[in-house]
Write a protein that holds these residues in place. Sequence first.
Motif, PDB file in Angstrom:
ATOM      1  N   GLY A 154       3.715 -39.484   4.502  1.00 47.94           N
ATOM      2  CA  GLY A 154       4.178 -38.100   4.479  1.00 47.94           C
ATOM      3  C   GLY A 154       5.331 -37.882   3.514  1.00 47.94           C
ATOM      4  O   GLY A 154       6.326 -37.260   3.866  1.00 47.94           O
ATOM      5  N   MET A 155       5.206 -38.399   2.320  1.00 47.82           N
ATOM      6  CA  MET A 155       6.261 -38.245   1.327  1.00 47.82           C
ATOM      7  C   MET A 155       5.659 -37.740   0.023  1.00 47.82           C
ATOM      8  O   MET A 155       4.442 -37.710  -0.128  1.00 47.82           O
ATOM      9  CB  MET A 155       7.013 -39.565   1.102  1.00 47.82           C
ATOM     10  N   ASP A 156       6.527 -37.356  -0.908  1.00 51.12           N
ATOM     11  CA  ASP A 156       6.043 -36.935  -2.219  1.00 51.12           C
ATOM     12  C   ASP A 156       6.171 -38.100  -3.204  1.00 51.12           C
ATOM     13  O   ASP A 156       6.704 -39.158  -2.875  1.00 51.12           O
ATOM     14  CB  ASP A 156       6.771 -35.685  -2.718  1.00 51.12           C
ATOM     15  N   MET A 157       5.674 -37.901  -4.414  1.00 56.28           N
ATOM     16  CA  MET A 157       5.659 -38.976  -5.413  1.00 56.28           C
ATOM     17  C   MET A 157       7.070 -39.457  -5.742  1.00 56.28           C
ATOM     18  O   MET A 157       7.306 -40.657  -5.887  1.00 56.28           O
ATOM     19  CB  MET A 157       4.938 -38.513  -6.681  1.00 56.28           C
ATOM     20  N   GLN A 158       8.016 -38.547  -5.851  1.00 57.12           N
ATOM     21  CA  GLN A 158       9.396 -38.933  -6.176  1.00 57.12           C
ATOM     22  C   GLN A 158       9.986 -39.817  -5.080  1.00 57.12           C
ATOM     23  O   GLN A 158      10.632 -40.824  -5.362  1.00 57.12           O
ATOM     24  CB  GLN A 158      10.275 -37.692  -6.402  1.00 57.12           C
ATOM     25  N   ALA A 159       9.750 -39.453  -3.818  1.00 61.17           N
ATOM     26  CA  ALA A 159      10.259 -40.255  -2.702  1.00 61.17           C
ATOM     27  C   ALA A 159       9.615 -41.644  -2.709  1.00 61.17           C
ATOM     28  O   ALA A 159      10.293 -42.641  -2.444  1.00 61.17           O
ATOM     29  CB  ALA A 159       9.997 -39.544  -1.378  1.00 61.17           C
ATOM     30  N   LEU A 160       8.326 -41.706  -3.010  1.00 65.09           N
ATOM     31  CA  LEU A 160       7.647 -43.004  -3.087  1.00 65.09           C
ATOM     32  C   LEU A 160       8.262 -43.868  -4.181  1.00 65.09           C
ATOM     33  O   LEU A 160       8.550 -45.046  -3.964  1.00 65.09           O
ATOM     34  CB  LEU A 160       6.149 -42.822  -3.341  1.00 65.09           C
ATOM     35  N   LYS A 161       8.482 -43.295  -5.349  1.00 61.29           N
ATOM     36  CA  LYS A 161       9.066 -44.054  -6.460  1.00 61.29           C
ATOM     37  C   LYS A 161      10.453 -44.575  -6.110  1.00 61.29           C
ATOM     38  O   LYS A 161      10.793 -45.726  -6.409  1.00 61.29           O
ATOM     39  CB  LYS A 161       9.120 -43.194  -7.722  1.00 61.29           C
ATOM     40  N   GLU A 162      11.265 -43.742  -5.457  1.00 58.47           N
ATOM     41  CA  GLU A 162      12.615 -44.158  -5.072  1.00 58.47           C
ATOM     42  C   GLU A 162      12.572 -45.255  -4.011  1.00 58.47           C
ATOM     43  O   GLU A 162      13.318 -46.239  -4.087  1.00 58.47           O
ATOM     44  CB  GLU A 162      13.409 -42.958  -4.573  1.00 58.47           C
ATOM     45  N   ALA A 163      11.688 -45.099  -3.022  1.00 53.44           N
ATOM     46  CA  ALA A 163      11.569 -46.112  -1.973  1.00 53.44           C
ATOM     47  C   ALA A 163      11.086 -47.438  -2.557  1.00 53.44           C
ATOM     48  O   ALA A 163      11.633 -48.502  -2.255  1.00 53.44           O
ATOM     49  CB  ALA A 163      10.609 -45.622  -0.888  1.00 53.44           C
ATOM     50  N   ARG A 164      10.073 -47.375  -3.413  1.00 58.73           N
ATOM     51  CA  ARG A 164       9.534 -48.587  -4.036  1.00 58.73           C
ATOM     52  C   ARG A 164      10.605 -49.270  -4.886  1.00 58.73           C
ATOM     53  O   ARG A 164      10.784 -50.488  -4.835  1.00 58.73           O
ATOM     54  CB  ARG A 164       8.311 -48.233  -4.872  1.00 58.73           C
ATOM     55  N   SER A 165      11.354 -48.488  -5.631  1.00 63.81           N
ATOM     56  CA  SER A 165      12.424 -49.033  -6.462  1.00 63.81           C
ATOM     57  C   SER A 165      13.474 -49.745  -5.609  1.00 63.81           C
ATOM     58  O   SER A 165      13.941 -50.830  -5.958  1.00 63.81           O
ATOM     59  CB  SER A 165      13.065 -47.914  -7.278  1.00 63.81           C
ATOM     60  N   GLY A 166      13.840 -49.144  -4.482  1.00 60.76           N
ATOM     61  CA  GLY A 166      14.816 -49.766  -3.581  1.00 60.76           C
ATOM     62  C   GLY A 166      14.313 -51.067  -2.995  1.00 60.76           C
ATOM     63  O   GLY A 166      15.059 -52.042  -2.888  1.00 60.76           O
ATOM     64  N   LEU A 167      13.037 -51.089  -2.605  1.00 66.64           N
ATOM     65  CA  LEU A 167      12.452 -52.319  -2.055  1.00 66.64           C
ATOM     66  C   LEU A 167      12.399 -53.430  -3.107  1.00 66.64           C
ATOM     67  O   LEU A 167      12.666 -54.593  -2.810  1.00 66.64           O
ATOM     68  CB  LEU A 167      11.058 -52.034  -1.508  1.00 66.64           C
ATOM     69  N   ILE A 168      12.067 -53.062  -4.337  1.00 67.69           N
ATOM     70  CA  ILE A 168      12.035 -54.040  -5.427  1.00 67.69           C
ATOM     71  C   ILE A 168      13.442 -54.546  -5.722  1.00 67.69           C
ATOM     72  O   ILE A 168      13.670 -55.757  -5.853  1.00 67.69           O
ATOM     73  CB  ILE A 168      11.388 -53.432  -6.690  1.00 67.69           C
ATOM     74  N   LYS A 169      14.398 -53.634  -5.803  1.00 67.77           N
ATOM     75  CA  LYS A 169      15.795 -53.996  -6.104  1.00 67.77           C
ATOM     76  C   LYS A 169      16.354 -54.972  -5.074  1.00 67.77           C
ATOM     77  O   LYS A 169      17.125 -55.873  -5.408  1.00 67.77           O
ATOM     78  CB  LYS A 169      16.648 -52.727  -6.146  1.00 67.77           C
ATOM     79  N   ASN A 170      15.939 -54.806  -3.818  1.00 67.11           N
ATOM     80  CA  ASN A 170      16.438 -55.666  -2.747  1.00 67.11           C
ATOM     81  C   ASN A 170      15.536 -56.871  -2.490  1.00 67.11           C
ATOM     82  O   ASN A 170      15.670 -57.545  -1.475  1.00 67.11           O
ATOM     83  CB  ASN A 170      16.625 -54.845  -1.468  1.00 67.11           C
ATOM     84  N   ASN A 171      14.631 -57.124  -3.444  1.00 70.39           N
ATOM     85  CA  ASN A 171      13.737 -58.294  -3.377  1.00 70.39           C
ATOM     86  C   ASN A 171      12.925 -58.353  -2.090  1.00 70.39           C
ATOM     87  O   ASN A 171      12.699 -59.430  -1.534  1.00 70.39           O
ATOM     88  CB  ASN A 171      14.526 -59.600  -3.568  1.00 70.39           C
ATOM     89  N   LEU A 172      12.501 -57.180  -1.608  1.00 70.62           N
ATOM     90  CA  LEU A 172      11.661 -57.133  -0.418  1.00 70.62           C
ATOM     91  C   LEU A 172      10.183 -57.049  -0.771  1.00 70.62           C
ATOM     92  O   LEU A 172       9.336 -57.480   0.011  1.00 70.62           O
ATOM     93  CB  LEU A 172      12.069 -55.951   0.465  1.00 70.62           C
TER      94      LEU A 172
END
Length: 72
Positions: free
Chosen positions: A14-32
């Motif tokens: 239930g999110m938009d493309m921008q929210a997905l990109k930000e969430a994915r970026s955060g997960l990548i940044k934190n090596n998750l």
Amino acid sequence: MSYYADKSIIQKLGMDMQALKEARSGLIKNNLIAWQQPIYQVLSLDPMVNTSRSGQMMSLSNILNNAVGGGQ
């Protein structure tokens, strides 16, 4: 490893493309996760060694923040 199209993830969470990109970026940044479109891989967590115990209660937010390196 998993493959989910961005459209499917957006619908399921239930999110938009921008929210997905930000969430994915955060997960990548934190090596998750590792991500190379369209493949996601959940990475293993390094075991945490906590040598100091204060005996104080911690909020779940603080515990999770420390687990992803935000408490350093």
